[in-house]
Design an enzyme around this catalytic site. Structure first.
Site, PDB file in Angstrom:
ATOM      1  N   TYR A  55      -2.098  -7.781   4.934  1.00 24.75           N
ATOM      2  CA  TYR A  55      -3.031  -6.578   5.083  1.00 24.75           C
ATOM      3  C   TYR A  55      -4.202  -6.872   6.562  1.00 24.75           C
ATOM      4  CZ  TYR A  55      -2.833  -6.426  -0.188  1.00 24.75           C
ATOM      5  OH  TYR A  55      -2.453  -5.990  -1.075  1.00 24.75           O
ATOM      6  N   GLY A 211      -3.509   7.824  -4.522  1.00 27.69           N
ATOM      7  CA  GLY A 211      -4.747   9.720  -3.380  1.00 27.69           C
ATOM      8  C   GLY A 211      -4.354  10.511  -4.404  1.00 27.69           C
TER       9      GLY A 211
END
Length: 334
Positions: A55, A211
């Site tokens: 990440y 989302g």
């Protein structure tokens, strides 16, 4: 805070996926914003923080190390190895490479410990299966790290039930992490049951469908160039048009229950099984607080039936990953 068991650890029933703070959905947020999300989560009782060497190519671990090092005894720290950034062409540009070789995993762990500013990582996942290395060899390397005290427990990410059983025969596996939500049901094929049989916690990432299930209208055409959803078929063209048609009925169900759409998605997961621990990610404190509100939501049997019928592997259009992503993820496919 409600808790669930993850190996030897009792952790918050909802954890925090930290990737979003450094990459994934457009430009990275500021360190100050990331710090606010991390500390608000900690103060709210979140005790499972999930990161990876991949990440931000180390930036996410660095952020967590800087912000949370003085609170290290208050939470369970999870990170990942086996998928890192490598300067393949020698031009300074890092590309994602899956590498499960024992020596690579050891070096990655040592680098992660430095970035995280800690002596030990509580849960260390193999991020993806390296199909050129037997899983027994990769897990064996991590078991050596357990014996040396560098890590406490071992996890797997996006792997099959068969691989889980092979790995578990070498060293106890504490957790399997895989995408799971109303619109991604792959774990229901075999992995969820295998985890239950073996006493392995199931950590669900992207539990609000990147989302899609969060309630705010998405406009895929306006996604930033570096938004990973741009490469995902579900957000493209006719697939997106079909999927968007599911949302009005989904929002009506949330209104019927009296919760937000994100809370509805998380409450559904929490009620699926006691060994499931969702780790929604966010860059905003208000979204974090909304997600944690799912712990106060109880869904009736009638609502559960309606949700299952509305959003499932048959009603969602498009694959969750592109062709390469599907090859990298070893999880069983519909």
């Amino acid at each position: 805070m409600q808790t669930r068991q993850l190996g030897p650890f009792s952790v918050s029933a909802i954890g925090l996926g930290c990737m979003n703070l450094s990459q994934g959905y457009g430009p990275p947020i500021t360190d100050k914003q990331g710090e606010s999300v991390l500390l608000t989560a900690l103060d709210a009782g979140v005790t499972l923080f999930d990161t990876a060497s991949l990440y931000g190519f180390g930036a996410n671990e660095t952020l967590i190390g800087r912000v949370l090092k003085t609170h290290r005894q208050r939470f369970t720290l999870a990170s990942k190895c086996g998928m890192t950034g490598v300067d393949v062409k020698g031009d300074g540009k890092l590309v994602r490479v899956i590498d499960g070789r024992p020596d690579t995993l050891r070096r990655t762990c040592e680098a992660s410990l430095r970035r995280l500013q800690t002596d030990v990582i509580d849960l260390y996942y193999i991020h993806r299966l390296d199909k050129t290395v037997p899983i027994e060899d990769s897990v064996g390397a991590l078991s050596d790290l357990v014996r040396k005290g560098y890590i406490r427990t071992i996890g797997l990410s996006e792997m099959s039930a068969t691989t889980l059983r092979r790995a578990h025969a070498v060293h106890p596996i504490a957790a399997m992490q895989t995408e799971y939500s109303l619109w991604t049901r792959n774990p229901e094929i075999a992995v969820l049951q295998a985890c239950k049989e073996l006493g392995v916690a199931f950590v669900a990432f992207s539990p609000v469908g990147r989302g899609f299930l969060a309630g705010e209208p998405l406009q895929p055409e306006s996604f930033e160039a570096n938004d990973l959803r741009r490469s995902m078929p579900r957000f493209e063209g006719s697939n997106w048009e079909a999927n968007a048609r599911l949302l009005p009925a989904y929002r009506r169900l949330a209104n019927e229950v009296g919760c937000s759409p994100a809370q509805l998605a998380l409450a559904w997961l929490l009620q699926r099984a006691e060994h499931i621990i969702p780790i929604p990610g966010t860059t905003r404190v208000d979204h974090l607080q909304d997600n944690l509100g799912a712990l106060d939501v109880t869904l009736s049997a009638d609502v559960l039936v309606k949700l299952d019928a509305l959003i499932n592997q048959h009603t969602v259009a498009g694959s969750r990953y592109n062709a390469q992503g599907n090859l990298d993820a070893q999880t069983e496919q519909f």
